[in-house]
Design a protein around this motif. Sequence first.
Motif, PDB file in Angstrom:
ATOM      1  N   TRP A 195     -34.245  14.470  24.021  1.00  0.00           N
ATOM      2  CA  TRP A 195     -35.260  13.437  24.282  1.00  0.00           C
ATOM      3  C   TRP A 195     -34.624  12.105  24.674  1.00  0.00           C
ATOM      4  CZ3 TRP A 195     -39.664  15.490  25.322  1.00  0.00           C
ATOM      5  CH2 TRP A 195     -40.039  16.673  24.690  1.00  0.00           C
ATOM      6  N   MET A 196     -33.519  12.193  25.407  1.00  0.00           N
ATOM      7  CA  MET A 196     -32.857  10.997  25.929  1.00  0.00           C
ATOM      8  C   MET A 196     -32.851  11.060  27.453  1.00  0.00           C
ATOM      9  SD  MET A 196     -29.539  10.457  23.513  1.00  0.00           S
ATOM     10  CE  MET A 196     -29.041  12.156  23.321  1.00  0.00           C
ATOM     11  N   SER A 197     -32.674   9.908  28.052  1.00  0.00           N
ATOM     12  CA  SER A 197     -32.498   9.883  29.504  1.00  0.00           C
ATOM     13  C   SER A 197     -31.088  10.373  29.813  1.00  0.00           C
ATOM     14  CB  SER A 197     -32.693   8.468  30.035  1.00  0.00           C
ATOM     15  OG  SER A 197     -31.598   7.643  29.672  1.00  0.00           O
ATOM     16  N   PRO A 198     -30.823  10.790  31.041  1.00  0.00           N
ATOM     17  CA  PRO A 198     -29.479  11.235  31.386  1.00  0.00           C
ATOM     18  C   PRO A 198     -28.412  10.163  31.133  1.00  0.00           C
ATOM     19  CG  PRO A 198     -31.005  11.979  33.059  1.00  0.00           C
ATOM     20  CD  PRO A 198     -31.768  11.071  32.138  1.00  0.00           C
ATOM     21  N   VAL A 199     -28.725   8.919  31.407  1.00  0.00           N
ATOM     22  CA  VAL A 199     -27.764   7.836  31.176  1.00  0.00           C
ATOM     23  C   VAL A 199     -27.507   7.676  29.681  1.00  0.00           C
ATOM     24  CG1 VAL A 199     -27.372   5.357  31.405  1.00  0.00           C
ATOM     25  CG2 VAL A 199     -28.341   6.634  33.312  1.00  0.00           C
ATOM     26  N   GLN A 200     -28.565   7.673  28.878  1.00  0.00           N
ATOM     27  CA  GLN A 200     -28.388   7.565  27.429  1.00  0.00           C
ATOM     28  C   GLN A 200     -27.577   8.737  26.897  1.00  0.00           C
ATOM     29  OE1 GLN A 200     -32.511   7.499  26.366  1.00  0.00           O
ATOM     30  NE2 GLN A 200     -32.494   5.282  25.951  1.00  0.00           N
ATOM     31  N   TYR A 201     -27.829   9.924  27.409  1.00  0.00           N
ATOM     32  CA  TYR A 201     -27.113  11.114  26.972  1.00  0.00           C
ATOM     33  C   TYR A 201     -25.623  10.994  27.273  1.00  0.00           C
ATOM     34  CZ  TYR A 201     -25.886  16.029  26.425  1.00  0.00           C
ATOM     35  OH  TYR A 201     -25.306  17.198  26.027  1.00  0.00           O
ATOM     36  N   ARG A 202     -25.278  10.566  28.477  1.00  0.00           N
ATOM     37  CA  ARG A 202     -23.872  10.404  28.842  1.00  0.00           C
ATOM     38  C   ARG A 202     -23.191   9.356  27.981  1.00  0.00           C
ATOM     39  NH1 ARG A 202     -25.544   9.465  34.268  1.00  0.00           N
ATOM     40  NH2 ARG A 202     -26.588  11.371  34.835  1.00  0.00           N
ATOM     41  N   LEU A 203     -23.882   8.232  27.749  1.00  0.00           N
ATOM     42  CA  LEU A 203     -23.311   7.188  26.895  1.00  0.00           C
ATOM     43  C   LEU A 203     -23.125   7.691  25.466  1.00  0.00           C
ATOM     44  CD1 LEU A 203     -25.272   4.053  28.169  1.00  0.00           C
ATOM     45  CD2 LEU A 203     -22.868   4.624  28.562  1.00  0.00           C
ATOM     46  N   ASN A 204     -24.068   8.483  24.998  1.00  0.00           N
ATOM     47  CA  ASN A 204     -23.980   9.053  23.668  1.00  0.00           C
ATOM     48  C   ASN A 204     -22.782   9.999  23.561  1.00  0.00           C
ATOM     49  OD1 ASN A 204     -24.754   9.480  21.022  1.00  0.00           O
ATOM     50  ND2 ASN A 204     -26.185  11.102  21.536  1.00  0.00           N
ATOM     51  N   LEU A 205     -22.531  10.778  24.601  1.00  0.00           N
ATOM     52  CA  LEU A 205     -21.374  11.686  24.596  1.00  0.00           C
ATOM     53  C   LEU A 205     -20.058  10.922  24.591  1.00  0.00           C
ATOM     54  CD1 LEU A 205     -22.365  14.537  27.081  1.00  0.00           C
ATOM     55  CD2 LEU A 205     -22.163  14.675  24.608  1.00  0.00           C
ATOM     56  N   LEU A 206     -20.001   9.815  25.334  1.00  0.00           N
ATOM     57  CA  LEU A 206     -18.788   9.011  25.394  1.00  0.00           C
ATOM     58  C   LEU A 206     -18.515   8.331  24.052  1.00  0.00           C
ATOM     59  CD1 LEU A 206     -19.109   7.377  28.921  1.00  0.00           C
ATOM     60  CD2 LEU A 206     -17.558   9.205  28.225  1.00  0.00           C
ATOM     61  N   ALA A 207     -19.571   7.952  23.352  1.00  0.00           N
ATOM     62  CA  ALA A 207     -19.422   7.252  22.069  1.00  0.00           C
ATOM     63  C   ALA A 207     -18.994   8.197  20.958  1.00  0.00           C
ATOM     64  CB  ALA A 207     -20.728   6.563  21.699  1.00  0.00           C
ATOM     65  N   ALA A 208     -19.255   9.480  21.124  1.00  0.00           N
ATOM     66  CA  ALA A 208     -18.946  10.452  20.049  1.00  0.00           C
ATOM     67  C   ALA A 208     -17.488  10.795  19.963  1.00  0.00           C
ATOM     68  CB  ALA A 208     -19.744  11.730  20.286  1.00  0.00           C
TER      69      ALA A 208
END
Length: 56
Positions: free
Chosen positions: A43-56
């Motif tokens: 339930w995230m936008s593609p940009v939010q998802y990518r940023l979330n992956l980078l932060a993990a």
Amino acid sequence: MFYTYNLSSYISGIIFSKINIIRYIERYIKYYNEQRIKEKLGWMSPVQYRLNLLAA
């Protein structure tokens, strides 16, 4: 695809020029690739998802 845009422009009473149709399509593609919320992405936008992956 053009038929759909042509029909919608006729129904709304607005006649779109080619430039306006191209701008509309470009805005939709940008929205689709960057802002739309997707269930598969948690339930995230593609940009939010990518940023979330980078932060993990």
